[in-house]
Design a protein around this motif. Structure first.
Motif, short mmCIF file in Angstrom:
data_model
loop_
_atom_site.label_atom_id
_atom_site.label_comp_id
_atom_site.label_asym_id
_atom_site.label_seq_id
_atom_site.Cartn_x
_atom_site.Cartn_y
_atom_site.Cartn_z
N PHE A 122 0.85 -1.20 0.00
CA PHE A 122 0.00 0.00 0.00
C PHE A 122 0.88 1.25 0.00
O PHE A 122 0.63 2.20 -0.76
CB PHE A 122 -0.91 -0.02 1.23
N THR A 126 0.05 2.44 -3.63
CA THR A 126 -1.12 3.31 -3.50
C THR A 126 -0.75 4.71 -3.04
O THR A 126 -1.25 5.71 -3.58
CB THR A 126 -2.13 2.69 -2.52
N GLU A 129 2.32 6.30 -5.72
CA GLU A 129 1.97 6.68 -7.09
C GLU A 129 1.65 8.16 -7.23
O GLU A 129 2.23 8.84 -8.11
CB GLU A 129 0.81 5.83 -7.60
N LEU A 154 -6.07 10.69 -5.78
CA LEU A 154 -5.54 9.41 -5.32
C LEU A 154 -4.96 9.52 -3.91
O LEU A 154 -5.16 8.64 -3.06
CB LEU A 154 -4.47 8.90 -6.28
N ALA A 158 -6.19 7.68 -0.43
CA ALA A 158 -5.28 6.83 0.33
C ALA A 158 -5.18 7.28 1.79
O ALA A 158 -5.20 6.45 2.71
CB ALA A 158 -3.90 6.84 -0.32
N GLU A 161 -8.23 6.35 3.75
CA GLU A 161 -8.20 4.93 4.14
C GLU A 161 -7.30 4.72 5.34
O GLU A 161 -7.64 3.97 6.26
CB GLU A 161 -7.72 4.09 2.96
#
Length: 222
Positions: A122, A126, A129, A154, A158, A161
């Motif tokens: 991750f 994630t 990137e 993005l 992330a 989360e």
């Protein structure tokens, strides 16, 4: 009477493997790099484990010495005795295996280690990137509004989360800090240092977690 003279007892010599481990532990770790998420990750790991090291700062525009040492241009590069290694995840595992008496960043439990590696991925993919999408624009000098908008989206997803997970857990993958936390926080810190995104303020658990991890990094000048 018959006297039998026994040969003197000899002190058992340490095994070759044990001797090699001792020699490695006595050699100073040298890290060649500059300020990136991966160099931060390795410094945190060394600080957490209490391993003495020296950080040799390189000029990112001149990587000739790094290529000479390791055969490739990426940092960090670790030199430890006769061992030369690159790739930050590989370096963390080297430290784990060769300094067994230090605090652990991995787990001996199979399923716990799978969870750690899931969150490492991750961090590397994630989270990283959108960081790279922005850094690439700075390096090339070519702005791309659509790439910037996508990167912001993005990264916001992330970090949202992360906040959700950390609102119920002190660490990402275990009851203690692991390589998962070190990897993810490396990216968070780099984004903060470069001021790439307007980070939302409503992520208190994520910011507190990042501070806990960052406390183990004395900085490149240590």
């Amino acid at each position: 009477f018959l006297m039998i003279r026994r040969p003197p007892r000899s002190t058992p010599k340490p095994s070759s493997a044990a001797s090699d481990v001792y020699k490695r532990q006595m050699s100073k770790v040298v890290i060649h790099g500059f300020e990136t998420s991966n160099n931060f990750k390795v410094r945190v790991a060394l600080g957490f484990k209490g391993i003495d090291y020296r950080f040799e700062t390189i000029d990112p525009s001149d990587r000739g010495e790094i290529v000479r040492i390791s055969g490739q241009p990426f940092t960090p590069v670790m030199v430890h005795g006769e061992t030369i290694m690159f790739d930050s995840a590989a370096i963390l595992r080297y430290l784990e295996a060769n300094f067994p008496d230090t605090p652990k960043l991995c787990s001996t439990d199979y399923f716990s280690m799978r969870e750690i590696e899931k969150w490492e991925a991750f961090g590397r993919v994630t989270l990283h990137e959108p960081l790279w999408m922005m850094v690439k624009q700075r390096i090339t000098g070519v702005s791309d509004d659509s790439a910037t908008a996508r990167a912001n989206k993005l990264f916001a997803e992330a970090t949202t989360e992360l906040e959700a997970v950390l609102s119920n857990n002190e660490w990402l993958a275990h009851t203690r800090m692991t390589a998962a936390d070190v990897t993810a926080v490396g990216v968070i810190r780099r984004v903060q240092d470069l001021e790439l995104f307007d980070l939302p303020k409503d992520l208190p658990h994520m910011y507190a977690w990042a501070e806990r991890v960052s406390a183990f990094d004395p900085g490149p000048g240590a």
